[in-house]
Design an enzyme around this catalytic site. Structure first.
Site, short mmCIF file in Angstrom:
data_model
loop_
_atom_site.label_atom_id
_atom_site.label_comp_id
_atom_site.label_asym_id
_atom_site.label_seq_id
_atom_site.Cartn_x
_atom_site.Cartn_y
_atom_site.Cartn_z
N CYS A 84 -4.79 -13.13 67.95
CA CYS A 84 -4.03 -13.83 66.90
C CYS A 84 -4.21 -15.35 66.99
CB CYS A 84 -2.54 -13.50 66.98
SG CYS A 84 -2.15 -11.75 66.75
N ARG A 85 -3.54 -16.01 67.96
CA ARG A 85 -3.50 -17.48 67.97
C ARG A 85 -4.78 -18.14 68.46
NH1 ARG A 85 1.67 -17.76 71.61
NH2 ARG A 85 0.53 -15.95 72.39
P1 4NP Z 1 -1.92 -13.50 70.63
O1 4NP Z 1 -0.92 -12.34 70.14
O2 4NP Z 1 -1.58 -13.77 72.08
O3 4NP Z 1 -1.62 -14.66 69.75
O4 4NP Z 1 -3.33 -12.93 70.45
C1 4NP Z 1 -0.79 -11.11 70.80
C2 4NP Z 1 -1.69 -10.10 70.56
C3 4NP Z 1 -1.53 -8.88 71.18
C4 4NP Z 1 -0.47 -8.68 72.06
C5 4NP Z 1 0.42 -9.71 72.31
C6 4NP Z 1 0.26 -10.91 71.68
N1 4NP Z 1 -0.30 -7.42 72.70
O5 4NP Z 1 0.76 -7.21 73.35
O6 4NP Z 1 -1.17 -6.54 72.59
#
Ligand code: 4NP
Length: 151
Positions: A12-13
């Site tokens: 995501c981020r």
């Molecule tokens: P990110 O968001 O850290 O912004 O990529 C997430 C994507 C997946 C998960 C947690 C946060 N997950 O628990 O799978």
């Protein structure tokens, strides 16, 4: 300058920040000078492509999204990058756990360069990719301004 954007899942981020900074660097004619990559602190999403919410928000703002696959940050990455940039305090804690020591002061949060340093909320939980995009854009703009001043 080699930069790696880091978040919990790397879907995501951090891929959003990778593609936003690449786009801003390209617009500034700095693609050759600034290399941007991204990685996860966890193993949750290894091998996955960016989240559809990230792809949708990038497309809505005319920013090309590549075919990144999630990978986990390694201790060896400390030597491969000049800046290791997390999205929130938990990411910074986990990055420091992975790299163990930061003698060269490479580890920062993306909004450290902003006038209002703060965490970037995780849209995996909030569902709000637009707010995350606005924060990522602010972080990437202020980081790029700083890199240009120091160049
Ligand atoms: P990110 O968001 O850290 O912004 O990529 C997430 C994507 C997946 C998960 C947690 C946060 N997950 O628990 O799978």
């Amino acid at each position: 300058m080699r930069i790696v954007m880091v978040c919990l899942g790397n879907i995501c981020r951090s891929p959003m920040a990778e593609y936003v900074l690449r786009h801003l660097a390209a617009q500034a004619g700095l693609s050759e000078r600034i290399q941007v990559d991204s990685a996860a602190t966890s193993r949750y999403q290894i091998g996955e492509t960016p989240h559809h919410g990230t792809r949708r928000v990038l497309a809505a703002h005319g920013i090309p999204c590549g075919n990144h696959r999630a990978r986990q940050l390694t201790r060896a990455d400390y030597g491969r990058y000049d800046l290791i940039i997390g999205m929130d305090a938990e990411n910074l804690y986990d990055i420091r756990r992975i790299v163990r020591r930061d003698p060269e002061g490479k580890v920062h949060a993306l909004l450290d360069w902003s006038d209002n340093p703060r965490d970037i909320a995780d849209p995996w939980y909030t569902g709000d990719f637009e707010t995350t995009y606005a924060d990522v854009l602010e972080g990437c703009r202020t980081l790029l301004d700083d890199l240009r001043r120091r160049a």
